[in-house]
Design a protein around this motif. Structure first.
Motif, PDB file in Angstrom:
ATOM      1  N   GLY A   1       3.551  -6.196  -9.767  1.00 56.40           N
ATOM      2  CA  GLY A   1       4.540  -7.071 -10.387  1.00 56.40           C
ATOM      3  C   GLY A   1       4.006  -7.957 -11.487  1.00 56.40           C
ATOM      4  N   VAL A   2       2.884  -7.538 -12.109  1.00 55.44           N
ATOM      5  CA  VAL A   2       2.319  -8.298 -13.223  1.00 55.44           C
ATOM      6  C   VAL A   2       2.343  -7.423 -14.475  1.00 55.44           C
ATOM      7  CG1 VAL A   2       0.849  -9.676 -11.699  1.00 55.44           C
ATOM      8  CG2 VAL A   2      -0.085  -7.613 -12.758  1.00 55.44           C
ATOM      9  N   ALA A   3       2.172  -8.048 -15.627  1.00 57.01           N
ATOM     10  CA  ALA A   3       2.123  -7.294 -16.882  1.00 57.01           C
ATOM     11  C   ALA A   3       0.891  -6.393 -16.890  1.00 57.01           C
ATOM     12  CB  ALA A   3       2.091  -8.237 -18.073  1.00 57.01           C
ATOM     13  N   SER A   4       1.069  -5.208 -17.429  1.00 59.02           N
ATOM     14  CA  SER A   4      -0.041  -4.262 -17.515  1.00 59.02           C
ATOM     15  C   SER A   4      -0.522  -4.164 -18.953  1.00 59.02           C
ATOM     16  CB  SER A   4       0.409  -2.880 -17.038  1.00 59.02           C
ATOM     17  OG  SER A   4       1.448  -2.386 -17.855  1.00 59.02           O
ATOM     18  N   ALA A   5      -1.834  -4.056 -19.094  1.00 59.34           N
ATOM     19  CA  ALA A   5      -2.426  -3.865 -20.421  1.00 59.34           C
ATOM     20  C   ALA A   5      -3.491  -2.784 -20.316  1.00 59.34           C
ATOM     21  CB  ALA A   5      -3.039  -5.158 -20.939  1.00 59.34           C
ATOM     22  N   GLY A   6      -3.395  -1.809 -21.193  1.00 60.92           N
ATOM     23  CA  GLY A   6      -4.414  -0.776 -21.260  1.00 60.92           C
ATOM     24  C   GLY A   6      -5.426  -1.140 -22.333  1.00 60.92           C
TER      25      GLY A   6
ATOM     26  N   ILE B   1      -1.565 -11.089 -16.718  1.00 62.11           N
ATOM     27  CA  ILE B   1      -1.797  -9.787 -17.345  1.00 62.11           C
ATOM     28  C   ILE B   1      -2.981  -9.142 -16.644  1.00 62.11           C
ATOM     29  CG2 ILE B   1      -2.418  -8.549 -19.451  1.00 62.11           C
ATOM     30  CD1 ILE B   1      -1.471 -11.087 -20.972  1.00 62.11           C
ATOM     31  N   TYR B   2      -2.794  -7.918 -16.202  1.00 61.27           N
ATOM     32  CA  TYR B   2      -3.895  -7.144 -15.628  1.00 61.27           C
ATOM     33  C   TYR B   2      -4.291  -6.113 -16.664  1.00 61.27           C
ATOM     34  CZ  TYR B   2      -6.625  -4.407 -12.315  1.00 61.27           C
ATOM     35  OH  TYR B   2      -7.643  -3.757 -11.681  1.00 61.27           O
ATOM     36  N   ILE B   3      -5.532  -6.189 -17.116  1.00 58.43           N
ATOM     37  CA  ILE B   3      -6.006  -5.286 -18.161  1.00 58.43           C
ATOM     38  C   ILE B   3      -6.980  -4.291 -17.550  1.00 58.43           C
ATOM     39  CG2 ILE B   3      -7.824  -6.889 -18.868  1.00 58.43           C
ATOM     40  CD1 ILE B   3      -7.388  -5.885 -21.745  1.00 58.43           C
ATOM     41  N   GLY B   4      -6.781  -3.022 -17.889  1.00 54.88           N
ATOM     42  CA  GLY B   4      -7.648  -2.007 -17.326  1.00 54.88           C
ATOM     43  C   GLY B   4      -7.806  -0.810 -18.240  1.00 54.88           C
ATOM     44  N   ASP B   5      -8.807   0.009 -17.909  1.00 51.72           N
ATOM     45  CA  ASP B   5      -9.136   1.154 -18.761  1.00 51.72           C
ATOM     46  C   ASP B   5      -8.812   2.499 -18.116  1.00 51.72           C
ATOM     47  OD1 ASP B   5     -11.123   1.164 -16.858  1.00 51.72           O
ATOM     48  OD2 ASP B   5     -12.786   1.108 -18.282  1.00 51.72           O
ATOM     49  N   THR B   6      -8.002   2.469 -17.045  1.00 53.39           N
ATOM     50  CA  THR B   6      -7.572   3.721 -16.427  1.00 53.39           C
ATOM     51  C   THR B   6      -6.069   3.685 -16.181  1.00 53.39           C
ATOM     52  OG1 THR B   6      -7.752   3.060 -14.091  1.00 53.39           O
ATOM     53  CG2 THR B   6      -9.781   3.856 -15.182  1.00 53.39           C
ATOM     54  N   VAL B   7      -5.490   4.862 -16.001  1.00 53.52           N
ATOM     55  CA  VAL B   7      -4.064   4.928 -15.680  1.00 53.52           C
ATOM     56  C   VAL B   7      -3.790   4.253 -14.350  1.00 53.52           C
ATOM     57  CG1 VAL B   7      -3.659   7.000 -17.075  1.00 53.52           C
ATOM     58  CG2 VAL B   7      -4.235   7.230 -14.637  1.00 53.52           C
ATOM     59  N   TYR B   8      -4.756   4.278 -13.450  1.00 54.18           N
ATOM     60  CA  TYR B   8      -4.593   3.648 -12.129  1.00 54.18           C
ATOM     61  C   TYR B   8      -4.459   2.133 -12.264  1.00 54.18           C
ATOM     62  CZ  TYR B   8      -6.413   8.266 -11.297  1.00 54.18           C
ATOM     63  OH  TYR B   8      -6.607   9.620 -11.329  1.00 54.18           O
ATOM     64  N   ASP B   9      -5.188   1.549 -13.205  1.00 49.95           N
ATOM     65  CA  ASP B   9      -5.067   0.109 -13.454  1.00 49.95           C
ATOM     66  C   ASP B   9      -3.647  -0.235 -13.893  1.00 49.95           C
ATOM     67  OD1 ASP B   9      -7.807  -0.456 -12.942  1.00 49.95           O
ATOM     68  OD2 ASP B   9      -8.319   0.137 -14.979  1.00 49.95           O
ATOM     69  N   ILE B  10      -3.122   0.535 -14.816  1.00 53.90           N
ATOM     70  CA  ILE B  10      -1.775   0.279 -15.331  1.00 53.90           C
ATOM     71  C   ILE B  10      -0.735   0.453 -14.228  1.00 53.90           C
ATOM     72  CG2 ILE B  10      -0.011   1.066 -16.971  1.00 53.90           C
ATOM     73  CD1 ILE B  10      -2.462   1.846 -18.812  1.00 53.90           C
TER      74      ILE B  10
ATOM     75  N   TYR C   1     -12.976   4.443 -19.397  1.00 57.90           N
ATOM     76  CA  TYR C   1     -12.956   5.793 -18.848  1.00 57.90           C
ATOM     77  C   TYR C   1     -11.947   6.731 -19.490  1.00 57.90           C
ATOM     78  CZ  TYR C   1     -15.858   3.797 -15.225  1.00 57.90           C
ATOM     79  OH  TYR C   1     -16.866   3.181 -14.562  1.00 57.90           O
ATOM     80  N   MET C   2     -10.792   6.220 -19.877  1.00 61.04           N
ATOM     81  CA  MET C   2      -9.735   7.093 -20.382  1.00 61.04           C
ATOM     82  C   MET C   2      -9.396   6.765 -21.829  1.00 61.04           C
ATOM     83  SD  MET C   2      -7.275   7.428 -17.091  1.00 61.04           S
ATOM     84  CE  MET C   2      -7.923   8.169 -15.602  1.00 61.04           C
ATOM     85  N   ASN C   3      -9.005   7.773 -22.577  1.00 58.47           N
ATOM     86  CA  ASN C   3      -8.714   7.574 -23.999  1.00 58.47           C
ATOM     87  C   ASN C   3      -7.322   6.964 -24.204  1.00 58.47           C
ATOM     88  OD1 ASN C   3      -6.778   9.687 -23.974  1.00 58.47           O
ATOM     89  ND2 ASN C   3      -8.366  11.199 -24.426  1.00 58.47           N
ATOM     90  N   ALA C   4      -7.091   6.498 -25.407  1.00 61.70           N
ATOM     91  CA  ALA C   4      -5.851   5.796 -25.744  1.00 61.70           C
ATOM     92  C   ALA C   4      -4.600   6.635 -25.482  1.00 61.70           C
ATOM     93  CB  ALA C   4      -5.897   5.314 -27.193  1.00 61.70           C
ATOM     94  N   PRO C   5      -4.531   7.893 -25.941  1.00 65.15           N
ATOM     95  CA  PRO C   5      -3.308   8.662 -25.698  1.00 65.15           C
ATOM     96  C   PRO C   5      -2.981   8.800 -24.205  1.00 65.15           C
ATOM     97  CG  PRO C   5      -4.616   9.736 -27.384  1.00 65.15           C
ATOM     98  CD  PRO C   5      -5.470   8.632 -26.814  1.00 65.15           C
ATOM     99  N   ARG C   6      -4.002   8.993 -23.390  1.00 73.40           N
ATOM    100  CA  ARG C   6      -3.764   9.138 -21.947  1.00 73.40           C
ATOM    101  C   ARG C   6      -3.247   7.831 -21.356  1.00 73.40           C
ATOM    102  NH1 ARG C   6      -1.631   9.745 -18.089  1.00 73.40           N
ATOM    103  NH2 ARG C   6      -2.395  10.444 -16.093  1.00 73.40           N
ATOM    104  N   LEU C   7      -3.829   6.721 -21.747  1.00 82.59           N
ATOM    105  CA  LEU C   7      -3.378   5.422 -21.244  1.00 82.59           C
ATOM    106  C   LEU C   7      -1.961   5.112 -21.695  1.00 82.59           C
ATOM    107  CD1 LEU C   7      -6.598   3.303 -21.810  1.00 82.59           C
ATOM    108  CD2 LEU C   7      -5.701   4.118 -19.619  1.00 82.59           C
ATOM    109  N   MET C   8      -1.646   5.456 -22.927  1.00 86.80           N
ATOM    110  CA  MET C   8      -0.317   5.165 -23.471  1.00 86.80           C
ATOM    111  C   MET C   8       0.785   5.935 -22.734  1.00 86.80           C
ATOM    112  SD  MET C   8      -0.739   2.824 -25.671  1.00 86.80           S
ATOM    113  CE  MET C   8       0.753   2.798 -26.623  1.00 86.80           C
TER     114      MET C   8
END
Length: 95
Positions: free
Chosen positions: A59-64, A43-52, A69-76
């Motif tokens: 090819g790994v699971a993404s977690a916001g 699982i790769y966890i990140g706080d930006t859309v670029y991380d996701i 840096y970015m708010n929940a609605p933007r990440l979702m």
């Protein structure tokens, strides 16, 4: 690493890397260092859309996580595989 320890999460991680400019290659390098061939166990966890986005491309699971840096609605909008509002929520998921 110090932030993970402060939240009592240090024992959940084998390796933590930050400030990686080429995140996809960074993910692959970590997998290589750890000898992980099965990307479905990562699982790769990140706080930006670029991380996701980069997690998906690697090819790994993404977690916001909505603590940066970015708010929940933007990440979702990136449709991560998982979403957490805090590192505490992340820890509870894997207790």
């Amino acid at each position: 690493r110090s932030e993970a320890q402060a939240f009592g999460l240090g024992h959940h991680f084998h390796l933590i890397a930050g400030d990686c400019h080429d995140k996809r290659n960074g993910i692959w390098e970590i997998l290589r260092q750890l000898g992980i061939d099965d990307r479905t166990s990562v699982i790769y966890i990140g706080d930006t859309v670029y991380d996701i986005r980069e997690a998906k491309l690697a090819g790994v699971a993404s977690a916001g996580i909505a603590t940066g840096y970015m708010n929940a609605p933007r990440l979702m909008l990136e449709e991560p595989d998982m979403f957490f509002y805090s590192l505490t929520d992340f820890a509870k998921k894997f207790e």
